[in-house]
Write a protein that holds these residues in place. Structure first.
Motif, short mmCIF file in Angstrom:
data_model
loop_
_atom_site.label_atom_id
_atom_site.label_comp_id
_atom_site.label_asym_id
_atom_site.label_seq_id
_atom_site.Cartn_x
_atom_site.Cartn_y
_atom_site.Cartn_z
N ARG A 1 -33.19 28.77 4.21
CA ARG A 1 -34.22 29.47 3.44
C ARG A 1 -33.66 30.64 2.65
O ARG A 1 -33.83 30.75 1.45
N CYS A 2 -32.92 31.55 3.34
CA CYS A 2 -32.45 32.77 2.66
C CYS A 2 -30.95 32.79 2.40
O CYS A 2 -30.46 33.67 1.70
N ILE B 1 -31.17 30.29 17.31
CA ILE B 1 -32.20 29.35 16.85
C ILE B 1 -33.02 29.90 15.70
O ILE B 1 -33.78 29.17 15.08
N ILE B 2 -32.86 31.20 15.41
CA ILE B 2 -33.69 31.82 14.38
C ILE B 2 -32.85 32.74 13.51
O ILE B 2 -31.94 33.41 14.00
N HIS C 1 -36.33 34.98 9.70
CA HIS C 1 -36.97 34.35 10.85
C HIS C 1 -37.20 32.85 10.72
O HIS C 1 -37.95 32.26 11.48
N SER C 2 -36.53 32.22 9.77
CA SER C 2 -36.60 30.77 9.63
C SER C 2 -35.85 30.13 10.79
O SER C 2 -34.87 30.68 11.29
N MET C 3 -36.30 28.96 11.18
CA MET C 3 -35.60 28.20 12.22
C MET C 3 -34.77 27.07 11.63
O MET C 3 -34.24 26.24 12.35
#
Length: 136
Positions: free
Chosen positions: A34-35, A44-45, A50-52
């Protein structure tokens, strides 16, 4: 291969992929899809967004000494023949920091911002430890 007597990493489901890549002599870390944040140690995050969701991305293995300490005492019996030795926090060119040994030079020559390159030490049939030496 001679019996390795030093402590080995605890391999669990969170870091198993990391150690599998090390055995293949590849330094890979999780990159958030995501980022784009590259994180270490594996988790895991993503600590940034805070994307998994993540993928294992290959890193160059190049970096610089961020901080270091010279051990002149063996705090574990298996290290007595290595004294003195250097342990450093290495800031990788891609951003993450990791802890490892700096070898291939006198410990007195280890300095902040010293350029380093990765190599792998095959200590057992199942574990290859990432270590660093002065860059050429």
């Amino acid at each position: 291969m001679a019996e390795y007597k030093k402590p080995l990493p605890l391999i669990d489901e969170d870091n198993a992929s990391y150690w599998e890549y090390c055995k293949k002599h590849e330094l890979r870390m999780q990159k958030c899809t995501r980022c784009g944040h590259i994180r270490f140690p594996p988790s895991i995050i993503c600590p940034k967004c805070h994307s998994m969701e993540a993928e294992w991305t290959k890193l160059s293995g190049k970096g610089k000494v961020y901080s270091f300490v010279i051990f002149d005492r063996a705090y574990h019996e298996s290290y007595k023949d290595d004294i003195p030795y250097a342990v450093a926090i290495i800031k990788l060119d891609e951003g993450p920091r990791m802890e490892s040994n700096v070898t291939g030079c006198n410990v007195e020559d280890v300095k902040i911002d010293m350029p380093l390159e990765l190599y792998f030490d095959d200590v057992t049939d199942k574990v290859s430890l990432p270590k660093f030496k002065p860059a050429k």
